[in-house]
Design a protein around this motif. Structure first.
Motif, mmCIF file in Angstrom:
data_model
loop_
_atom_site.group_PDB
_atom_site.id
_atom_site.type_symbol
_atom_site.label_atom_id
_atom_site.label_comp_id
_atom_site.label_asym_id
_atom_site.label_seq_id
_atom_site.Cartn_x
_atom_site.Cartn_y
_atom_site.Cartn_z
ATOM 1 N N UNK A 250 41.672 66.010 114.464
ATOM 2 C CA UNK A 250 42.041 65.426 113.177
ATOM 3 C C UNK A 250 43.133 64.373 113.279
ATOM 4 N N UNK A 251 43.520 64.045 114.506
ATOM 5 C CA UNK A 251 44.557 63.043 114.687
ATOM 6 C C UNK A 251 45.901 63.658 115.036
ATOM 7 N N UNK A 252 46.958 62.915 114.780
ATOM 8 C CA UNK A 252 48.312 63.327 115.151
ATOM 9 C C UNK A 252 48.948 64.143 114.028
ATOM 10 N N UNK A 253 49.241 65.432 114.267
ATOM 11 C CA UNK A 253 49.864 66.246 113.213
ATOM 12 C C UNK A 253 51.264 65.746 112.864
ATOM 13 N N UNK A 254 51.568 65.687 111.583
ATOM 14 C CA UNK A 254 52.904 65.269 111.140
ATOM 15 C C UNK A 254 53.971 66.220 111.677
ATOM 16 N N UNK A 255 53.659 67.504 111.710
ATOM 17 C CA UNK A 255 54.641 68.477 112.187
ATOM 18 C C UNK A 255 54.944 68.268 113.668
ATOM 19 N N UNK A 256 53.993 67.727 114.433
ATOM 20 C CA UNK A 256 54.244 67.437 115.845
ATOM 21 C C UNK A 256 55.237 66.297 115.989
#
Length: 407
Positions: A250-256
């Motif tokens: 789903x792409x780059x997690x914001x939490x990451x």
């Protein structure tokens, strides 16, 4: 003239590689690299046992989302443990900060960011409260945070009225479940995620080269060049493989992104700042730190303020992922954070530990838990296995100290 000639012709000393004592070098390598080797072995083991399911893009993304709050807590807990303390209250702080945010956003209709900022403020106030009792009154952190665990759990029940609150608005939920995926490639992958990962690899390589050059300049011990290059290549390969899997989900997690910023900031603080060096000095030898002029009370106070802040960050992330606040939220989180720090190489007696090690320790626990869930292992057996992993990690630390002659 003779003295001038001698100075001019003096050869530049070659960089020192390794340690003069082979056993010391081996012990240092085991202590610093053993957790990374163990992590790779565990990842490969579960990949085989689950027929590759554990390394699928969807599962890797889920691991990031599920265990991000533990890694945030592990950063603060690592600093607490390095200073020779412990914090048993972080799970209750996670619950209370999430409850405060829920009451404001869900119960009173405030904007999502008001709830998040209020949660952070409450976490800082809690850190000030506990830091005061530890640093200025002199009560051991174990007792202060044990009392805090009960106190803040009670305040959570009071804040929520002993009932759950949900759901949060969509914007709040994106903190823990949102993604940045604006550049989807033609083959169904997110190019933005790969770009960010590549930039991170370049930054890491530059930082490592600068660190090595500085060590050589001051005639400090450095790794042999082949090993140095191998480390950079290995890190680059792992990061890009990880990003490749995320890009196909789903792409780059914001939490990451939040977690990466915290890791970079606190790694720099602990490695390069006066405060970080003072934390290591206090945990390594309290009497020597006091004699060298370290303001132990001030440092201990800010350690717990920082722990309260990070527990609040974890509270926002957890409540965002849960899409609500529950009276039982955060139960056992302190044990996960402590386990991550110790498994990642923190010493029981303080003075030793790195942010990177705590992150790998937290991921190791996460991978083990996730792998056992995929295999359908009973929950009771999962607890037994995680307990044994923690015990073996601490035993390894004690064994290394005895072999190295540390008492």
């Amino acid at each position: 003239m003779s003295g001038s000639t001698l100075t001019k012709d003096k050869p530049t000393p070659a960089p020192r590689t390794g340690s003069a004592n082979p056993f010391v070098a081996m012990t240092q390598n085991l202590r610093e690299s053993g957790i990374y080797i163990a992590f790779v072995v565990v990842v490969l083991l579960f990949a085989i046992l689950t027929d590759g399911l554990s390394l699928s893009p969807t599962n890797i993304t889920n691991i990031v989302l599920q265990y991000s709050y533990v890694l945030v807590l592990a950063i603060g807990m690592l600093i607490v443990i390095v200073a020779g303390h412990i914090d048993l209250s972080v799970g209750s702080v996670v619950a209370l900060t999430g409850a405060v945010s829920a009451q404001l956003v869900i119960g009173n209709g405030q904007p999502w960011y008001v709830g998040a900022l209020a949660a952070l403020a409450v976490g800082i106030v809690i850190g000030v409260w506990q830091g005061f009792w530890v640093a200025f009154v002199g009560i051991p952190a174990f007792i202060v945070t044990l009392a805090g665990m009960l106190l803040f759990r009670g305040l959570t029940l009071f804040t929520l009225g002993n009932v759950s609150l949900s759901p949060f608005p969509e914007q709040y939920g994106k903190v823990a479940t949102g993604f940045l995926n604006g550049l989807i490639g033609g083959n169904g992958y997110d190019a933005f995620t790969l770009l960010i990962a590549a930039l991170a690899v370049v930054a890491f390589a530059v930082q490592q080269v600068r660190t090595r050059v500085a060590k050589v300049r001051y005639q400090q011990v450095v790794d042999a060049m082949p090993l140095f290059v191998l480390k950079i290549v290995a890190v680059a390969a792992v990061v890009m493989a990880f990003a490749w899997q995320l890009a196909h989900s789903r792409g780059l997690p914001i939490v990451l992104i939040i977690l990466a910023v915290l890791i970079l900031a606190y790694s720099t603080i602990m490695k390069s700042s006066v405060f970080g060096r003072q934390v290591y000095a206090i945990g390594g030898n309290l009497a020597a730190a006091q004699l060298s002029g370290v303001n132990v009370r001030r440092v201990n106070f800010w350690i717990f303020v920082n722990m309260g802040f990070l527990a609040a960050v974890a509270g926002v992330i957890f409540s965002s992922r849960s899409n609500g606040a529950q009276p039982s939220a955060g139960n056992g989180f302190e044990l996960d954070a402590i386990a991550a720090a110790f498994i990642g190489g923190a010493a029981v007696t303080g003075g030793v530990g790195k942010i990177q090690g705590a992150m790998i320790g937290g991921l190791l626990v996460g991978v083990i838990s996730n792998g056992m869930q995929l295999l359908g292992v009973d929950q009771s057996l999962q607890s037994v296995i995680k307990g044994l992993v923690l015990l073996l990690a601490v035993a390894f630390d004690v064994f290394n100290k005895r072999r190295a002659g540390v008492r």
